[in-house]
Write an enzyme that holds these catalytic residues in place. Structure first.
Site, PDB file in Angstrom:
ATOM      1  N   LYS A  24     -18.255  32.208 -23.984  1.00 34.64           N
ATOM      2  CA  LYS A  24     -18.183  31.371 -22.788  1.00 34.64           C
ATOM      3  C   LYS A  24     -19.327  30.344 -22.778  1.00 34.64           C
ATOM      4  CE  LYS A  24     -15.937  35.071 -20.104  1.00 34.64           C
ATOM      5  NZ  LYS A  24     -15.945  35.842 -18.840  1.00 34.64           N
ATOM      6  N   TYR A  58      -6.740  32.057 -16.980  1.00 33.74           N
ATOM      7  CA  TYR A  58      -7.127  33.024 -15.951  1.00 33.74           C
ATOM      8  C   TYR A  58      -6.097  33.148 -14.824  1.00 33.74           C
ATOM      9  CZ  TYR A  58     -11.809  33.820 -17.905  1.00 33.74           C
ATOM     10  OH  TYR A  58     -12.860  34.199 -18.706  1.00 33.74           O
ATOM     11  N   THR A 109     -17.347  44.581 -17.779  1.00 33.30           N
ATOM     12  CA  THR A 109     -17.300  43.201 -17.278  1.00 33.30           C
ATOM     13  C   THR A 109     -18.627  42.776 -16.667  1.00 33.30           C
ATOM     14  OG1 THR A 109     -14.950  43.491 -16.809  1.00 33.30           O
ATOM     15  CG2 THR A 109     -16.053  41.633 -15.747  1.00 33.30           C
ATOM     16  N   ASN A 137     -21.032  36.273 -18.216  1.00 30.41           N
ATOM     17  CA  ASN A 137     -21.078  37.483 -19.036  1.00 30.41           C
ATOM     18  C   ASN A 137     -20.741  37.229 -20.512  1.00 30.41           C
ATOM     19  OD1 ASN A 137     -18.371  37.085 -18.698  1.00 30.41           O
ATOM     20  ND2 ASN A 137     -17.956  39.031 -17.675  1.00 30.41           N
ATOM     21  N   HIS A 183     -15.365  36.552 -23.591  1.00 35.01           N
ATOM     22  CA  HIS A 183     -14.055  36.988 -23.122  1.00 35.01           C
ATOM     23  C   HIS A 183     -13.357  37.661 -24.295  1.00 35.01           C
ATOM     24  CE1 HIS A 183      -9.894  37.041 -21.779  1.00 35.01           C
ATOM     25  NE2 HIS A 183      -9.598  36.570 -22.975  1.00 35.01           N
ATOM     26  N   GLU A 242      -2.641  34.743 -25.087  1.00 34.67           N
ATOM     27  CA  GLU A 242      -3.853  33.930 -25.198  1.00 34.67           C
ATOM     28  C   GLU A 242      -3.956  33.243 -26.557  1.00 34.67           C
ATOM     29  OE1 GLU A 242      -6.873  36.765 -24.119  1.00 34.67           O
ATOM     30  OE2 GLU A 242      -6.187  36.824 -22.032  1.00 34.67           O
TER      31      GLU A 242
HETATM   32  P1  GTP Z   1     -12.741  38.533 -19.483  1.00 37.44           P
HETATM   33  O1  GTP Z   1     -12.782  39.019 -20.889  1.00 37.44           O
HETATM   34  O2  GTP Z   1     -13.578  37.304 -19.246  1.00 37.44           O
HETATM   35  O3  GTP Z   1     -11.322  38.385 -18.979  1.00 37.44           O
HETATM   36  O4  GTP Z   1     -13.466  39.664 -18.638  1.00 37.44           O
HETATM   37  P2  GTP Z   1     -12.890  41.059 -18.199  1.00 37.44           P
HETATM   38  O5  GTP Z   1     -11.500  41.252 -18.730  1.00 37.44           O
HETATM   39  O6  GTP Z   1     -13.912  42.074 -18.564  1.00 37.44           O
HETATM   40  O7  GTP Z   1     -12.852  40.904 -16.644  1.00 37.44           O
HETATM   41  P3  GTP Z   1     -11.691  40.341 -15.711  1.00 37.44           P
HETATM   42  O8  GTP Z   1     -10.535  39.866 -16.516  1.00 37.44           O
HETATM   43  O9  GTP Z   1     -11.450  41.341 -14.645  1.00 37.44           O
HETATM   44  O10 GTP Z   1     -12.404  39.097 -15.040  1.00 37.44           O
HETATM   45  C1  GTP Z   1     -12.421  37.850 -15.715  1.00 37.44           C
HETATM   46  C2  GTP Z   1     -13.768  37.204 -15.543  1.00 37.44           C
HETATM   47  O11 GTP Z   1     -13.909  36.824 -14.195  1.00 37.44           O
HETATM   48  C3  GTP Z   1     -14.959  38.108 -15.829  1.00 37.44           C
HETATM   49  O12 GTP Z   1     -15.336  38.119 -17.170  1.00 37.44           O
HETATM   50  C4  GTP Z   1     -16.033  37.481 -14.988  1.00 37.44           C
HETATM   51  O13 GTP Z   1     -16.650  36.415 -15.684  1.00 37.44           O
HETATM   52  C5  GTP Z   1     -15.255  36.937 -13.814  1.00 37.44           C
HETATM   53  N1  GTP Z   1     -15.333  37.842 -12.694  1.00 37.44           N
HETATM   54  C6  GTP Z   1     -14.691  39.014 -12.520  1.00 37.44           C
HETATM   55  N2  GTP Z   1     -15.016  39.588 -11.360  1.00 37.44           N
HETATM   56  C7  GTP Z   1     -15.882  38.734 -10.782  1.00 37.44           C
HETATM   57  C8  GTP Z   1     -16.592  38.732  -9.550  1.00 37.44           C
HETATM   58  O14 GTP Z   1     -16.489  39.656  -8.745  1.00 37.44           O
HETATM   59  N3  GTP Z   1     -17.403  37.657  -9.310  1.00 37.44           N
HETATM   60  C9  GTP Z   1     -17.527  36.625 -10.179  1.00 37.44           C
HETATM   61  N4  GTP Z   1     -18.339  35.592  -9.896  1.00 37.44           N
HETATM   62  N5  GTP Z   1     -16.899  36.593 -11.348  1.00 37.44           N
HETATM   63  C10 GTP Z   1     -16.087  37.622 -11.634  1.00 37.44           C
HETATM   64 MG    MG Z   2      -9.952  39.856 -18.489  1.00 38.33          MG
END
Ligand code: GTP
Ligand code: MG
Length: 147
Positions: A9, A49, A91, A112, A115, A126
């Site tokens: 990212k 997303y 996450t 973080n 992805h 994707e």
């Molecule tokens: P990805 O690999 O990025 O998809 O992460 P993930 O699969 O571990 O998490 P998820 O798909 O649930 O969420 C996608 C992304 O949204 C996360 O990686 C975070 O960067 C962001 N995100 C998720 N929850 C939150 C939140 O509560 N607050 C904020 N600011 N960002 C969030």
């Molecule tokens: Mg995800």
């Protein structure tokens, strides 16, 4: 073998962590099939997303992903999807175990670093979304030692 979509990212690119992330997947034994540094459009970010469209953080997430280039990749290997997810960690970096990418290198959930696809369906979706061009098709001598 299974394929997964991985992306460093904007925070990871800005912090100079592309090589660190690539190196971890390389050393694990996964095979790199495609990679590119790219500026993400709003359209691509919203499509990527889409599952989070109704979440309160959606606009911040799209703004963040489009704020600076990302490094998009496809990696292949046995169980590549779950292996990559385990290497990334939880996450929220605050919950991610030491030894994982987020656990070692991240601080907050909003930034973080990486992805990774979370299922075979999302990986297929994707990879098609991010890579129009054909992926590399090659053998590695070391593949016989990674069965
Ligand atoms: P990805 O690999 O990025 O998809 O992460 P993930 O699969 O571990 O998490 P998820 O798909 O649930 O969420 C996608 C992304 O949204 C996360 O990686 C975070 O960067 C962001 N995100 C998720 N929850 C939150 C939140 O509560 N607050 C904020 N600011 N960002 C969030
Ligand atoms: Mg995800």
């Amino acid at each position: 073998a299974e394929r997964t979509f991985i992306m460093v990212k904007p925070d990871g690119v800005q912090r100079g962590l592309v090589g660190e992330v690539v190196s971890r997947f390389e050393r694990k034994g996964l095979k790199l099939l495609g990679a590119k540094l790219m500026q993400v459009s709003n359209e691509l970010a919203e499509s990527h997303y889409a599952e989070h469209r109704e979440r309160p953080f959606f606009n911040d997430l799209v703004s963040f992903i489009t704020s600076s280039p990302v490094f998009a990749m496809v990696w292949e290997g046995e169980n590549a999807i779950s292996i990559a997810r385990n290497m990334m960690g939880k996450t929220n970096p605050a919950d991610a175990a030491p030894g994982t990418i987020r656990g070692d290198l991240g601080l907050t959930i909003g930034m973080n670093i990486v992805h990774g696809s979370d299922s075979p369906d999302s990986a297929a979706r994707e990879i098609a979304l991010w890579f129009n061009e054909s992926l590399a098709d090659y053998e590695r001598a070391v593949d016989v030692w990674l069965k």
